[in-house]
Motif scaffolding. Structure first.
Motif, PDB file in Angstrom:
ATOM      1  N   GLU A 264       0.853  -1.187   0.000  1.00  0.00           N
ATOM      2  CA  GLU A 264       0.000   0.000   0.000  1.00  0.00           C
ATOM      3  C   GLU A 264       0.892   1.241   0.000  1.00  0.00           C
ATOM      4  N   GLN A 265       0.606   2.141  -0.898  1.00  0.00           N
ATOM      5  CA  GLN A 265       1.423   3.336  -1.065  1.00  0.00           C
ATOM      6  C   GLN A 265       0.657   4.571  -0.588  1.00  0.00           C
ATOM      7  N   VAL A 266       1.418   5.545  -0.120  1.00  0.00           N
ATOM      8  CA  VAL A 266       0.842   6.782   0.411  1.00  0.00           C
ATOM      9  C   VAL A 266       1.402   7.947  -0.393  1.00  0.00           C
ATOM     10  N   LYS A 267       0.495   8.796  -0.859  1.00  0.00           N
ATOM     11  CA  LYS A 267       0.901   9.968  -1.627  1.00  0.00           C
ATOM     12  C   LYS A 267       0.287  11.208  -1.006  1.00  0.00           C
ATOM     13  N   ASP A 268       1.168  12.109  -0.557  1.00  0.00           N
ATOM     14  CA  ASP A 268       0.730  13.368   0.039  1.00  0.00           C
ATOM     15  C   ASP A 268       0.804  14.452  -1.034  1.00  0.00           C
ATOM     16  N   PHE A 269      -0.361  14.900  -1.504  1.00  0.00           N
ATOM     17  CA  PHE A 269      -0.403  15.880  -2.586  1.00  0.00           C
ATOM     18  C   PHE A 269      -0.289  17.297  -2.033  1.00  0.00           C
ATOM     19  N   ASP A 270       0.197  18.180  -2.856  1.00  0.00           N
ATOM     20  CA  ASP A 270       0.334  19.587  -2.476  1.00  0.00           C
ATOM     21  C   ASP A 270      -1.043  20.231  -2.283  1.00  0.00           C
ATOM     22  N   PRO A 271      -1.116  21.302  -1.479  1.00  0.00           N
ATOM     23  CA  PRO A 271      -2.402  21.983  -1.267  1.00  0.00           C
ATOM     24  C   PRO A 271      -3.008  22.468  -2.592  1.00  0.00           C
ATOM     25  N   GLN A 272      -4.330  22.326  -2.683  1.00  0.00           N
ATOM     26  CA  GLN A 272      -5.066  22.747  -3.871  1.00  0.00           C
ATOM     27  C   GLN A 272      -5.970  23.923  -3.517  1.00  0.00           C
ATOM     28  N   ALA A 273      -6.020  24.906  -4.395  1.00  0.00           N
ATOM     29  CA  ALA A 273      -6.903  26.057  -4.186  1.00  0.00           C
ATOM     30  C   ALA A 273      -8.317  25.679  -4.626  1.00  0.00           C
ATOM     31  N   VAL A 274      -9.272  25.817  -3.729  1.00  0.00           N
ATOM     32  CA  VAL A 274     -10.673  25.487  -4.022  1.00  0.00           C
ATOM     33  C   VAL A 274     -11.554  26.652  -3.598  1.00  0.00           C
TER      34      VAL A 274
ATOM     35  N   VAL B  72     -15.681  31.523  -1.043  1.00  0.00           N
ATOM     36  CA  VAL B  72     -14.507  31.669  -0.182  1.00  0.00           C
ATOM     37  C   VAL B  72     -13.412  30.765  -0.735  1.00  0.00           C
ATOM     38  N   THR B  73     -12.258  31.345  -1.025  1.00  0.00           N
ATOM     39  CA  THR B  73     -11.133  30.575  -1.561  1.00  0.00           C
ATOM     40  C   THR B  73     -10.251  30.092  -0.419  1.00  0.00           C
ATOM     41  N   MET B  74      -9.937  28.805  -0.422  1.00  0.00           N
ATOM     42  CA  MET B  74      -9.089  28.256   0.628  1.00  0.00           C
ATOM     43  C   MET B  74      -8.224  27.146   0.044  1.00  0.00           C
ATOM     44  N   GLN B  75      -7.204  26.766   0.808  1.00  0.00           N
ATOM     45  CA  GLN B  75      -6.256  25.748   0.397  1.00  0.00           C
ATOM     46  C   GLN B  75      -6.538  24.444   1.151  1.00  0.00           C
ATOM     47  N   ILE B  76      -6.582  23.335   0.398  1.00  0.00           N
ATOM     48  CA  ILE B  76      -6.816  22.026   0.997  1.00  0.00           C
ATOM     49  C   ILE B  76      -5.784  21.049   0.440  1.00  0.00           C
ATOM     50  N   ASP B  77      -5.109  20.348   1.349  1.00  0.00           N
ATOM     51  CA  ASP B  77      -4.203  19.290   0.891  1.00  0.00           C
ATOM     52  C   ASP B  77      -4.721  17.941   1.378  1.00  0.00           C
ATOM     53  N   THR B  78      -4.525  16.924   0.552  1.00  0.00           N
ATOM     54  CA  THR B  78      -5.075  15.596   0.818  1.00  0.00           C
ATOM     55  C   THR B  78      -3.975  14.544   0.773  1.00  0.00           C
ATOM     56  N   ILE B  79      -4.282  13.402   1.400  1.00  0.00           N
ATOM     57  CA  ILE B  79      -3.402  12.230   1.374  1.00  0.00           C
ATOM     58  C   ILE B  79      -4.213  11.065   0.819  1.00  0.00           C
TER      59      ILE B  79
ATOM     60  N   VAL C 177      -8.438  14.246   4.173  1.00  0.00           N
ATOM     61  CA  VAL C 177      -8.172  15.683   4.054  1.00  0.00           C
ATOM     62  C   VAL C 177      -7.207  16.055   5.171  1.00  0.00           C
ATOM     63  N   LYS C 178      -6.003  16.392   4.806  1.00  0.00           N
ATOM     64  CA  LYS C 178      -4.959  16.648   5.796  1.00  0.00           C
ATOM     65  C   LYS C 178      -5.132  17.992   6.479  1.00  0.00           C
ATOM     66  N   ASN C 179      -5.424  19.006   5.703  1.00  0.00           N
ATOM     67  CA  ASN C 179      -5.506  20.346   6.281  1.00  0.00           C
ATOM     68  C   ASN C 179      -6.402  21.218   5.423  1.00  0.00           C
ATOM     69  N   ILE C 180      -7.188  22.065   6.085  1.00  0.00           N
ATOM     70  CA  ILE C 180      -8.036  23.054   5.410  1.00  0.00           C
ATOM     71  C   ILE C 180      -7.606  24.427   5.900  1.00  0.00           C
ATOM     72  N   MET C 181      -7.177  25.273   4.992  1.00  0.00           N
ATOM     73  CA  MET C 181      -6.629  26.582   5.361  1.00  0.00           C
ATOM     74  C   MET C 181      -7.456  27.700   4.732  1.00  0.00           C
ATOM     75  N   PRO C 182      -8.411  28.265   5.475  1.00  0.00           N
ATOM     76  CA  PRO C 182      -9.173  29.415   4.960  1.00  0.00           C
ATOM     77  C   PRO C 182      -8.281  30.649   4.868  1.00  0.00           C
ATOM     78  N   PRO C 183      -8.755  31.711   4.229  1.00  0.00           N
ATOM     79  CA  PRO C 183      -7.972  32.965   4.163  1.00  0.00           C
ATOM     80  C   PRO C 183      -7.719  33.530   5.559  1.00  0.00           C
ATOM     81  N   LYS C 184      -6.724  34.407   5.656  1.00  0.00           N
ATOM     82  CA  LYS C 184      -6.310  34.954   6.936  1.00  0.00           C
ATOM     83  C   LYS C 184      -7.431  35.713   7.625  1.00  0.00           C
TER      84      LYS C 184
END
Length: 301
Positions: free
Chosen positions: A62-72, A78-85, A158-165
């Motif tokens: 089983e392999q694990v891939k941590d993708f870079d944050p994506q702008a959604v 509301v624009t925010m950054q989400i990175d997934t595994i 979903v590893k992290n959800i980062m809303p705007p400042k």
């Protein structure tokens, strides 16, 4: 002879170089003359030189891939950054080798577009509290899309959800206000409870004091009643003894004189003396008979 020896040595090296040993967690995809030939599993295999070729060595772990944050962008813009595994595993080495040029990049691209579609249907507050729903939807979509590539997607997180400042600052203020509100409520409830307990304590104290006073009055009344009863009992016993002693009229007159003497020794300033002392003796006799009559019914009871 030298040429022959060299020839056999070259042949032996070529034959030995074709030996392949496949371990437990790998699969070899082999082509023969440019076409798919076989998938080798665990064990000993021999590759025909210049004919067969290993085009892909596939890991079955089983392999694990941590993708870079994506702008959604959420439904409320509301624009925010989400990175997934993504956790995936190769189930078909042949499809994995021939299905897509770069499977990892393909999974990352599908993951990004799927995430944008899912978040686009959710508002900011919902997306922040619906990670499990987002994970499950992404897993189902990715698993269906990668099935033709010989890949099984086991889990998406979903590893992290980062809303705007500014949104984060607003949320922090809101959380701080909520904590202060809860603190105020807890303090008020504590003070209310303390006052209730204090009032209950005062009430119980008043009740206990009243009960104590009541018991004191009852005991005092019982004591007085007992004293009166003993006094009357002693008087009745004295009259009874006089009667049993056979006291005559002379004795009664003497007793009357003694009573008159005691009366004279008192604190009274006025003394009324009967004109006929004999009548006083008769009065004492009458009192004696009356006490006797009262005692007899009591004795019958």
């Amino acid at each position: 002879m030298i040429v022959l020896i060299i020839f056999f040595v070259v042949i032996a090296v070529i034959l030995v170089s074709g030996i392949r040993i496949v371990n437990q967690t790998r699969k070899y995809v082999v082509e023969r003359l440019g076409a798919y030939h076989a998938t080798w599993g665990v064990g000993f295999h021999w590759l025909i030189p210049f004919v067969d070729k290993v085009v892909s060595v596939v890991s079955l772990k089983e392999q694990v891939k941590d993708f870079d944050p994506q702008a959604v962008i959420t439904k409320d813009n509301v624009t925010m950054q989400i990175d997934t595994i993504v956790f995936f595993q190769v189930t078909d080495p042949k499809l994995y080798a021939y299905g897509v040029e770069n499977p990892i990049n393909a999974i990352e691209s599908i993951s990004a577009t799927t995430l944008r579609n899912i978040i686009g249907d959710l508002e900011l507050d919902t997306s922040l509290t619906s990670r499990d729903i987002i994970n499950e939807k992404m897993r189902l979509i990715l698993d269906d899309a990668t099935d033709k590539w010989g890949i099984k997607v086991n889990r998406v997180e979903v590893k992290n959800i980062m809303p705007p400042k500014d949104i984060r600052e607003s949320m922090e203020k809101q959380m701080r206000a909520e904590r202060e509100r809860r603190q105020t409520i807890l303090i008020a409830e504590g003070e209310k409870r303390a006052k209730i307990l204090e009032a209950e304590g005062i009430n119980e104290s008043i009740i206990l004091k009243a009960e104590a006073e009541k018991r004191q009055v009852v005991l005092q009344a019982e004591a007085e009643a007992e004293a009166i009863f003993k006094l009357k009992e002693a008087e009745a016993l004295g009259i009874k003894l006089i009667k049993e002693a056979g006291a005559d009229e002379a004795v009664l007159r003497i007793k009357a004189f003694e009573a008159l003497a005691k009366l004279a020794d008192g604190q009274s300033t006025k003394i009324v003396v009967p004109s006929n002392l004999a009548d006083l003796a008769g009065m004492v006799t009458a009192l004696t008979e009356t006490a006797k009559t009262t005692k007899e019914p009591t004795s019958k009871k």
